[in-house]
Write a protein that holds these residues in place. Structure first.
Motif, PDB file in Angstrom:
ATOM      1  N   ALA A 174      45.009  37.683  31.650  1.00  0.00           N
ATOM      2  CA  ALA A 174      44.169  38.368  32.647  1.00  0.00           C
ATOM      3  C   ALA A 174      44.419  39.863  32.588  1.00  0.00           C
ATOM      4  O   ALA A 174      45.547  40.310  32.352  1.00  0.00           O
ATOM      5  N   THR A 175      43.342  40.623  32.791  1.00  0.00           N
ATOM      6  CA  THR A 175      43.480  42.069  32.883  1.00  0.00           C
ATOM      7  C   THR A 175      42.580  42.546  34.030  1.00  0.00           C
ATOM      8  O   THR A 175      41.852  41.744  34.619  1.00  0.00           O
ATOM      9  N   THR A 176      42.618  43.848  34.335  1.00  0.00           N
ATOM     10  CA  THR A 176      41.831  44.287  35.488  1.00  0.00           C
ATOM     11  C   THR A 176      40.410  44.682  35.067  1.00  0.00           C
ATOM     12  O   THR A 176      40.213  45.274  34.007  1.00  0.00           O
ATOM     13  N   ALA A 177      39.457  44.326  35.915  1.00  0.00           N
ATOM     14  CA  ALA A 177      38.060  44.659  35.640  1.00  0.00           C
ATOM     15  C   ALA A 177      37.788  46.119  35.995  1.00  0.00           C
ATOM     16  O   ALA A 177      36.792  46.692  35.548  1.00  0.00           O
ATOM     17  N   ASP A 178      38.630  46.725  36.816  1.00  0.00           N
ATOM     18  CA  ASP A 178      38.380  48.109  37.232  1.00  0.00           C
ATOM     19  C   ASP A 178      39.674  48.919  37.192  1.00  0.00           C
ATOM     20  O   ASP A 178      40.100  49.335  36.145  1.00  0.00           O
ATOM     21  N   GLU A 179      40.331  49.087  38.340  1.00  0.00           N
ATOM     22  CA  GLU A 179      41.506  49.961  38.312  1.00  0.00           C
ATOM     23  C   GLU A 179      42.796  49.140  38.427  1.00  0.00           C
ATOM     24  O   GLU A 179      42.758  47.952  38.746  1.00  0.00           O
ATOM     25  N   SER A 180      43.921  49.812  38.178  1.00  0.00           N
ATOM     26  CA  SER A 180      45.199  49.108  38.225  1.00  0.00           C
ATOM     27  C   SER A 180      45.649  48.951  39.679  1.00  0.00           C
ATOM     28  O   SER A 180      45.226  49.703  40.560  1.00  0.00           O
ATOM     29  N   VAL A 181      46.542  47.987  39.888  1.00  0.00           N
ATOM     30  CA  VAL A 181      47.060  47.757  41.236  1.00  0.00           C
ATOM     31  C   VAL A 181      47.827  48.987  41.735  1.00  0.00           C
ATOM     32  O   VAL A 181      47.729  49.358  42.919  1.00  0.00           O
ATOM     33  N   GLY A 182      48.549  49.666  40.831  1.00  0.00           N
ATOM     34  CA  GLY A 182      49.325  50.853  41.236  1.00  0.00           C
ATOM     35  C   GLY A 182      48.414  51.961  41.745  1.00  0.00           C
ATOM     36  O   GLY A 182      48.693  52.591  42.763  1.00  0.00           O
ATOM     37  N   GLN A 238      39.312  32.657  38.876  1.00  0.00           N
ATOM     38  CA  GLN A 238      39.160  33.228  37.528  1.00  0.00           C
ATOM     39  C   GLN A 238      40.380  34.069  37.142  1.00  0.00           C
ATOM     40  O   GLN A 238      40.954  34.760  37.990  1.00  0.00           O
ATOM     41  N   LEU A 239      40.714  34.023  35.863  1.00  0.00           N
ATOM     42  CA  LEU A 239      41.833  34.815  35.364  1.00  0.00           C
ATOM     43  C   LEU A 239      41.368  36.253  35.116  1.00  0.00           C
ATOM     44  O   LEU A 239      40.945  36.601  34.015  1.00  0.00           O
ATOM     45  N   GLY A 240      41.396  37.072  36.159  1.00  0.00           N
ATOM     46  CA  GLY A 240      40.987  38.474  36.049  1.00  0.00           C
ATOM     47  C   GLY A 240      41.353  39.151  37.367  1.00  0.00           C
ATOM     48  O   GLY A 240      41.371  38.499  38.416  1.00  0.00           O
ATOM     49  N   PHE A 241      41.693  40.436  37.296  1.00  0.00           N
ATOM     50  CA  PHE A 241      42.060  41.192  38.498  1.00  0.00           C
ATOM     51  C   PHE A 241      40.976  42.205  38.843  1.00  0.00           C
ATOM     52  O   PHE A 241      40.233  42.650  37.968  1.00  0.00           O
ATOM     53  N   SER A 242      40.900  42.565  40.115  1.00  0.00           N
ATOM     54  CA  SER A 242      40.061  43.686  40.533  1.00  0.00           C
ATOM     55  C   SER A 242      40.708  44.300  41.770  1.00  0.00           C
ATOM     56  O   SER A 242      41.001  43.587  42.740  1.00  0.00           O
ATOM     57  N   PHE A 243      40.964  45.594  41.719  1.00  0.00           N
ATOM     58  CA  PHE A 243      41.618  46.231  42.869  1.00  0.00           C
ATOM     59  C   PHE A 243      40.780  47.292  43.537  1.00  0.00           C
ATOM     60  O   PHE A 243      41.081  47.701  44.648  1.00  0.00           O
ATOM     61  N   LEU A 286      47.764  38.980  43.228  1.00  0.00           N
ATOM     62  CA  LEU A 286      48.698  38.872  42.098  1.00  0.00           C
ATOM     63  C   LEU A 286      49.310  37.475  42.025  1.00  0.00           C
ATOM     64  O   LEU A 286      49.407  36.885  40.945  1.00  0.00           O
ATOM     65  N   THR A 287      49.691  36.924  43.179  1.00  0.00           N
ATOM     66  CA  THR A 287      50.306  35.584  43.158  1.00  0.00           C
ATOM     67  C   THR A 287      49.271  34.528  42.769  1.00  0.00           C
ATOM     68  O   THR A 287      49.568  33.600  42.025  1.00  0.00           O
ATOM     69  N   SER A 288      48.051  34.717  43.263  1.00  0.00           N
ATOM     70  CA  SER A 288      47.018  33.723  42.976  1.00  0.00           C
ATOM     71  C   SER A 288      46.690  33.691  41.482  1.00  0.00           C
ATOM     72  O   SER A 288      46.553  32.624  40.875  1.00  0.00           O
ATOM     73  N   LYS A 289      46.595  34.877  40.845  1.00  0.00           N
ATOM     74  CA  LYS A 289      46.264  34.919  39.410  1.00  0.00           C
ATOM     75  C   LYS A 289      47.454  34.431  38.569  1.00  0.00           C
ATOM     76  O   LYS A 289      47.267  33.837  37.512  1.00  0.00           O
ATOM     77  N   LEU A 292      47.243  30.763  38.624  1.00  0.00           N
ATOM     78  CA  LEU A 292      46.187  30.330  37.701  1.00  0.00           C
ATOM     79  C   LEU A 292      46.679  30.368  36.252  1.00  0.00           C
ATOM     80  O   LEU A 292      46.356  29.490  35.449  1.00  0.00           O
ATOM     81  N   GLY A 293      47.479  31.398  35.930  1.00  0.00           N
ATOM     82  CA  GLY A 293      48.038  31.520  34.579  1.00  0.00           C
ATOM     83  C   GLY A 293      48.958  30.345  34.264  1.00  0.00           C
ATOM     84  O   GLY A 293      48.933  29.791  33.165  1.00  0.00           O
ATOM     85  N   LEU A 294      49.763  29.941  35.265  1.00  0.00           N
ATOM     86  CA  LEU A 294      50.659  28.796  35.055  1.00  0.00           C
ATOM     87  C   LEU A 294      49.846  27.520  34.835  1.00  0.00           C
ATOM     88  O   LEU A 294      50.176  26.691  33.979  1.00  0.00           O
ATOM     89  N   GLN A 295      48.770  27.379  35.621  1.00  0.00           N
ATOM     90  CA  GLN A 295      47.924  26.182  35.460  1.00  0.00           C
ATOM     91  C   GLN A 295      47.264  26.174  34.079  1.00  0.00           C
ATOM     92  O   GLN A 295      47.140  25.136  33.448  1.00  0.00           O
TER      93      GLN A 295
END
Ligand code: KG4
Ligand code: ZN
Length: 393
Positions: A174-182, A238-243, A286-289, A292-295
């Motif tokens: 998974a990677t971010t669709a927009d900006e980073s969490v930081g 879905q395996l993807g982040f958006s912040f 972050l915990t939810s994704k 999902l990665g573990l699953q």
């Protein structure tokens, strides 16, 4: 234990090899000396964030100039602090990519020229590979992660979930669709007018959330927090982040508060509730994704026993708690669903100074190649765009 790791362990005992490494892919100018016996003899990081703060991101030409100014001093200090001379260096490593081309070239030119002058071997390293392999350098020997393991890399520059299968094989889950969490933490802290403090804006937001008594997530939407929206969990399942949606929700909530002439006029209690809502939503995502990665791994019969969480945001204690709770819940649900594949999972956090950009990780990620006699030519080119999935290619 994985045979590649075993080989490294054997080699550490047999012949310590000393690497001088350079990292300049973004806004930190770094030089370090590391040996094959896992000793970090020096780790110099010259930060530039003060120069970029008012641009709202890294300004490339400002960063290049600062790297050029800072690199000679960083190398000098790295050798002095390591108490070695340049003649003691066995190999030279540098970040080959990905990163800002002009920035990368400062570290790369320094490394190539030095290696050529000394007639020493040279290795160009993938920046993300180096982040992912850091725990093999920092974890106690009895807690070394075994391949395959998951890496959650969360900083101002990255939001990535990687599956590491060997020293050179990585898959982006998974990677971010927009900006980073930081960056989202930084933006929200700015909106709430928090001070930079000693540890930066993200940490200031974490500290602010801790003021004013215990936080119970169940309070959201009630009493004090009446007008605070429950922030979204983007791309559920879905395996993807958006912040960016989180910081925009905070922006809207601030702007729509009845007393909002400007951010300073919004009541303190409301700002606190918003900060907590944001931090909780970021941790929930972050915990939810990660779950999902573990699953995803479980469905493919990939047994993961270790998760490495790295990057500036990994120093957030609230997030660390949430990750532990999520993994415990994952364990319980695996056991109750009768899965015979569940193995206890170790959560590893490298020390913060090695979670953020540094050259010690670059030295370490080059080590297996030096020990195998697999070097790069002095003519090697940079790869400012370089997927971590293509290291071998
Ligand atoms: O890895 P890092 O030091 O550098 C780069 O990304 O270049 O990460 C910096 C990011 C910043 O966005 C900062 O606000 C965030 O990590 N950060 C935090 C905390 N400490 C640093 N975010 C949340 N909570 C923290 N305690
Ligand atoms: Zn990085």
């Amino acid at each position: 234990m994985d045979s590649a790791v075993l080989k490294l362990l054997r080699d550490w005992r047999e012949k310590p090899f000393t690497v001088l490494a350079f990292e300049s892919s973004a806004d930190d100018t770094c030089a370090a000396v590391v040996t094959s016996s896992r000793q970090i003899l020096s780790n110099i990081v010259v930060k530039q964030h003060v120069l970029h703060e008012h641009f709202g991101g890294i300004h490339p030409s400002v960063a290049i100039e600062a790297h050029q100014r800072n690199m000679p001093g960083a190398v000098r200090r790295a050798l002095e602090e390591a108490k070695i001379t340049v003649g003691d260096v066995d190999g030279v490593a540098f970040t080959r990519g990905p990163g800002i081309g002009g920035c990368l070239s400062v570290g790369s030119n320094a490394a190539k020229s030095l290696a050529a002058a000394l007639n020493k071997p040279l290795v160009g390293v993938h920046h993300m590979q180096a982040h992912a392999l850091t725990p093999l350098l920092t974890a106690p020997l009895n807690e070394l992660p075994t391949f395959p393991f998951l890496t959650l890399l969360i900083s101002g520059g990255h939001t990535l979930l990687l599956l590491a299968s060997s020293l050179t094989e990585f898959r982006i889950l998974a990677t971010t669709a927009d900006e980073s969490v930081g960056r989202a933490f930084d933006k929200v802290a700015r909106m709430l007018e928090l001070d930079w403090g000693k540890r930066g804006l993200g940490a200031a937001l974490e500290d602010f959330c801790r003021t004013g008594g215990d936080f119970d997530e169940g309070q959201l939407g009630r009493g004090l927090d009446d007008a605070v929206p429950q922030l979204p969990l983007p791309m559920p399942g879905q395996l993807g982040f958006s912040f960016s949606c989180l910081h925009s929700s905070v922006e809207r909530a601030l702007a729509s508060h009845p007393s909002s002439i400007n951010s300073s006029s919004v009541p303190h209690a409301y700002k606190l509730a918003l900060a907590r809502a944001f931090q909780s939503a970021a941790a929930r995502q972050l915990t939810s994704k990660l779950t999902l990665g573990l699953q995803w791994c479980e469905r493919r019969d990939i047994t993961v026993r270790d998760i490495v969480v790295s990057g500036g945001v990994a120093s957030n204690a609230f997030l660390r708690d949430r990750l532990r709770v999520a993994l415990d819940e994952y364990a319980t649900s695996s056991v109750t669903s009768g899965s015979d594949k569940y193995e206890p999972i170790q959560l590893l956090f490298p020390p913060v100074e090695l979670c953020t950009d540094n050259a010690a990780m670059i030295a370490w990620a080059s080590m297996h190649r030096f020990l195998e006699g697999d070097h790069d030519p002095y003519t090697i080119e940079l790869r400012s765009k370089w997927s971590v999935e293509d290291i071998r290619a």
